[in-house]
Design an enzyme around this catalytic site. Structure first.
Site, PDB file in Angstrom:
ATOM      1  N   GLY A 278       0.775  -1.235   0.000  1.00 53.43           N
ATOM      2  CA  GLY A 278       0.000   0.000   0.000  1.00 53.43           C
ATOM      3  C   GLY A 278       0.801   1.277   0.000  1.00 53.43           C
ATOM      4  O   GLY A 278       0.230   2.362   0.059  1.00 53.43           O
ATOM      5  N   GLY A 322       3.795  -3.588  -3.912  1.00 54.83           N
ATOM      6  CA  GLY A 322       3.636  -3.906  -5.326  1.00 54.83           C
ATOM      7  C   GLY A 322       3.905  -2.641  -6.123  1.00 54.83           C
ATOM      8  O   GLY A 322       4.948  -2.475  -6.766  1.00 54.83           O
ATOM      9  N   ARG A 360      -7.255   2.788 -14.347  1.00 56.65           N
ATOM     10  CA  ARG A 360      -7.218   3.383 -13.009  1.00 56.65           C
ATOM     11  C   ARG A 360      -7.871   4.759 -12.942  1.00 56.65           C
ATOM     12  O   ARG A 360      -8.464   5.127 -11.937  1.00 56.65           O
ATOM     13  CB  ARG A 360      -5.783   3.443 -12.488  1.00 56.65           C
ATOM     14  CG  ARG A 360      -5.179   2.056 -12.246  1.00 56.65           C
ATOM     15  CD  ARG A 360      -3.863   2.140 -11.488  1.00 56.65           C
ATOM     16  NE  ARG A 360      -4.036   2.675 -10.155  1.00 56.65           N
ATOM     17  CZ  ARG A 360      -3.750   3.911  -9.799  1.00 56.65           C
ATOM     18  NH1 ARG A 360      -3.228   4.752 -10.664  1.00 56.65           N
ATOM     19  NH2 ARG A 360      -3.964   4.315  -8.561  1.00 56.65           N
ATOM     20  N   TYR A 364     -10.674   4.730 -10.325  1.00 57.16           N
ATOM     21  CA  TYR A 364     -10.344   5.356  -9.037  1.00 57.16           C
ATOM     22  C   TYR A 364     -10.217   6.868  -9.116  1.00 57.16           C
ATOM     23  O   TYR A 364      -9.781   7.484  -8.153  1.00 57.16           O
ATOM     24  CB  TYR A 364      -8.979   4.851  -8.526  1.00 57.16           C
ATOM     25  CG  TYR A 364      -8.798   3.374  -8.439  1.00 57.16           C
ATOM     26  CD1 TYR A 364      -9.707   2.579  -7.738  1.00 57.16           C
ATOM     27  CD2 TYR A 364      -7.698   2.759  -9.018  1.00 57.16           C
ATOM     28  CE1 TYR A 364      -9.511   1.213  -7.631  1.00 57.16           C
ATOM     29  CE2 TYR A 364      -7.496   1.397  -8.909  1.00 57.16           C
ATOM     30  CZ  TYR A 364      -8.410   0.631  -8.222  1.00 57.16           C
ATOM     31  OH  TYR A 364      -8.207  -0.716  -8.108  1.00 57.16           O
ATOM     32  N   CYS A 391     -15.451   3.431 -26.726  1.00 63.10           N
ATOM     33  CA  CYS A 391     -16.807   3.991 -26.838  1.00 63.10           C
ATOM     34  C   CYS A 391     -17.362   4.284 -25.461  1.00 63.10           C
ATOM     35  O   CYS A 391     -18.275   3.592 -24.982  1.00 63.10           O
ATOM     36  CB  CYS A 391     -17.700   2.999 -27.569  1.00 63.10           C
ATOM     37  SG  CYS A 391     -17.042   2.616 -29.171  1.00 63.10           S
ATOM     38  N   TYR A 421      -0.679  -1.995 -11.891  1.00 58.97           N
ATOM     39  CA  TYR A 421      -2.134  -2.015 -12.073  1.00 58.97           C
ATOM     40  C   TYR A 421      -2.593  -1.403 -13.402  1.00 58.97           C
ATOM     41  O   TYR A 421      -3.691  -0.864 -13.484  1.00 58.97           O
ATOM     42  CB  TYR A 421      -2.840  -1.335 -10.877  1.00 58.97           C
ATOM     43  CG  TYR A 421      -2.423  -1.947  -9.567  1.00 58.97           C
ATOM     44  CD1 TYR A 421      -2.843  -3.233  -9.223  1.00 58.97           C
ATOM     45  CD2 TYR A 421      -1.567  -1.277  -8.693  1.00 58.97           C
ATOM     46  CE1 TYR A 421      -2.429  -3.829  -8.041  1.00 58.97           C
ATOM     47  CE2 TYR A 421      -1.146  -1.866  -7.506  1.00 58.97           C
ATOM     48  CZ  TYR A 421      -1.580  -3.141  -7.193  1.00 58.97           C
ATOM     49  OH  TYR A 421      -1.163  -3.730  -6.030  1.00 58.97           O
TER      50      TYR A 421
HETATM   51  C1  LIG Z   1      -2.835  -8.181   0.702  1.00 59.88           C
HETATM   52  C2  LIG Z   1      -2.189  -7.207  -0.213  1.00 59.88           C
HETATM   53  N1  LIG Z   1      -0.857  -7.074  -0.148  1.00 59.88           N
HETATM   54  C3  LIG Z   1      -0.212  -6.208  -0.973  1.00 59.88           C
HETATM   55  C4  LIG Z   1      -0.905  -5.434  -1.887  1.00 59.88           C
HETATM   56  C5  LIG Z   1      -0.127  -4.522  -2.769  1.00 59.88           C
HETATM   57  O1  LIG Z   1      -0.490  -3.202  -2.621  1.00 59.88           O
HETATM   58  P1  LIG Z   1       0.388  -2.062  -3.311  1.00 59.88           P
HETATM   59  O2  LIG Z   1       0.603  -2.448  -4.711  1.00 59.88           O
HETATM   60  O3  LIG Z   1      -0.445  -0.840  -3.166  1.00 59.88           O
HETATM   61  O4  LIG Z   1       1.678  -1.995  -2.538  1.00 59.88           O
HETATM   62  C6  LIG Z   1      -2.293  -5.534  -1.969  1.00 59.88           C
HETATM   63  C7  LIG Z   1      -3.038  -4.711  -2.925  1.00 59.88           C
HETATM   64  O5  LIG Z   1      -4.213  -4.709  -3.064  1.00 59.88           O
HETATM   65  C8  LIG Z   1      -2.953  -6.451  -1.108  1.00 59.88           C
HETATM   66  O6  LIG Z   1      -4.280  -6.602  -1.160  1.00 59.88           O
END
Ligand SMILES: Cc1ncc(COP(=O)(O)O)c(C=O)c1O
Length: 463
Positions: A278, A322, A360, A364, A391, A421
């Protein structure tokens, strides 16, 4: 973020519309290193280069739209995370952000672990040689097949997301004569300061087992009783695109509270705690993400302090970034098609991709930056909206950004920070062909995920 509805500086109309945009940057040709990957620069002809290759040559060879991934940057970010967390912690790259066989090999070489959340991601990880013990398996509704496959292949941990899953994983492990390492994912009642749809730790949601009402404590009770399970810790993920650690502080406090309850009730000190992913990245120059070493120190300090206060040994920490690893490493390159200036409003710049390669913004309301990259320009900045070819009037890639007034059909523009993403959430809407991912490094470019073809589409259409 400082946003202004009526920015100062040059503009194409006397009155600019309401919107979320900053004043135009002083120099539209400057590529802000905050939002572009490490090896991106402009050459003497004003053309963007990445890994030593020009955007124009890349477009010529690989076509547009395409994602270009800066491999050196990806590897450097992996190393920075691994070094920041050190020997006494584990970094799991969250494969949902973007996964391919090449990515798995890079992670393996750079010493990272991998978090997967579907059978498809697991197959990719194993196929590309990630040792199963370095894989964590996630998901709120893992199928019986996925659970069996994960246990059978020997994944390092399965993160249990529900009471039903505690029983399902225990059953699968026992049937296979295994004892599966597991964590329990709890929701700690923290809502991270981010978009509602991507905040995942408040209680009114599908993920995890609530700490509230003693549910998580009951889950621990059940897991500890089952022979097929080895409960190694508690997992919490509080949201996405988070810039400060206060949410993690509250989460750690509550998770450690549970560890203490478990110790008091069962005499067991669970050895691990996973604080999820996150961590935010810079999508625009207004974003100020923290460095991995700052995050690592903050999280370690929080957990240590909480454990000392609770009289517990400090557990091993793991995290699952991620976006923070892959997000900044790629940009999407588009060719400009139709340009539609609307006096007093904005200029609509249509590109040859759109919501099929970057959902995204529509999903979002995400913010992105954009730059003209096939040349520089001294034309005045105009408020622009980069839109796709689908479209759908919500087919927006960059909602509000400034581009030079002379942007014209045939120009190349690029949207940075699309490594996470975007390809992983890409779709075939309007039978769009999903773009390739091209890894660029030291003057060489290599397709790691090829562009879809019309044959690919027709192969699935068996009617
Ligand atoms: C359990 C869990 N770990 C890690 C992540 C990775 O999040 P981020 O890409 O924002 O670091 C997510 C994203 O939804 C997640 O649900």
């Amino acid at each position: 973020m400082s946003r202004s509805a009526h920015p100062a500086g040059p503009r194409h109309a006397d009155v600019l519309p309401e919107g979320h945009y900053s004043a135009p940057p002083a120099d539209l040709n400057r590529l802000d290193e905050k939002v572009w990957s490490r090896t991106v620069t402009r050459n003497e002809d004003g053309v963007l280069t990445v890994g030593g290759l020009t955007a124009t040559a890349l477009a010529e060879e690989f076509g547009t739209p395409a994602y270009f991934l800066d491999e050196a940057d990806f590897r450097a970010r992996c190393r920075a995370w691994a070094e920041a967390f050190g020997e006494e912690a584990d970094v799991f790259y969250a494969g949902k952000a973007f996964l391919s066989r090449a990515v798995v090999r890079w992670l393996k070489e750079e010493g990272l672990n991998l978090d997967v959340c579907s059978g498809g991601e697991l197959t990719t990880a194993l196929e590309a040689g990630m040792p199963p013990e370095r894989i964590a398996f996630h998901g709120n509704n893992k199928s019986a097949y996925e659970i069996e496959r994960a246990v059978e292949s020997g994944v390092g941990r399965i993160v249990l997301d529900s009471f039903q899953e505690i029983a399902r994983v225990a059953h699968a492990a026992q049937s296979l004569g295994r004892r599966q390492k597991v964590q329990i994912r709890v929701t700690v009642g923290v809502e991270a300061h981010t978009h509602e749809f991507i905040a995942t730790a408040h209680e009114d949601q599908k993920f995890g087992i609530a700490l509230a009402g003693g549910q998580a404590a009951e889950a621990v009770r059940r897991a500890l009783k089952l022979d097929g399970l080895e409960l190694i810790g508690i997992h919490s993920h509080i949201g996405s695109q988070i810039f400060d650690t206060s949410g993690f502080e509250v989460a750690a406090h509550r998770v450690v509270g549970l560890l203490k309850e478990v110790r008091d009730e069962h005499g067991v000190e669970l050895p691990e705690i996973d604080l999820g992913g996150g961590l935010g990245i810079a999508y625009t120059s207004d974003d100020d993400p923290r460095e991995p070493h700052e995050i690592a120190k903050a999280l370690r300090d929080i957990v240590t302090r909480e454990c000392e206060a609770a009289g517990l040994r400090t557990p091993r920490i793991s995290v699952e970034p991620g976006r923070a690893i892959v997000g900044p490493t790629a940009f999407t390159l588009y060719e400009v098609g139709t340009v539609k200036p609307l006096a007093g409003l904005r200029t609509y710049v249509s590109v040859d991709g759109g919501m099929s390669d970057n959902i995204r913004t529509a999903l979002y309301d995400a913010e992105y930056s954009v730059a003209l990259v096939s040349r520089t320009s001294d034309a005045e900045p105009v408020l622009s909206r980069v839109v796709g070819k689908h479209c759908e009037s919500g087919d927006i890639v960059v909602k509000d950004a400034f581009l030079p007034a002379d942007v014209a059909p045939g120009d190349l523009i690029a949207v940075p920070a699309t490594g996470a993403y975007c390809r992983s959430m890409a779709s075939n809407y309007n039978h769009a062909l999903r773009p390739p991912v091209v890894a660029v490094r030291d003057g060489e470019a290599r397709v790691i995920v090829r562009r879809e073809t019309e044959e690919d589409l027709l192969r699935l259409d068996v009617g």
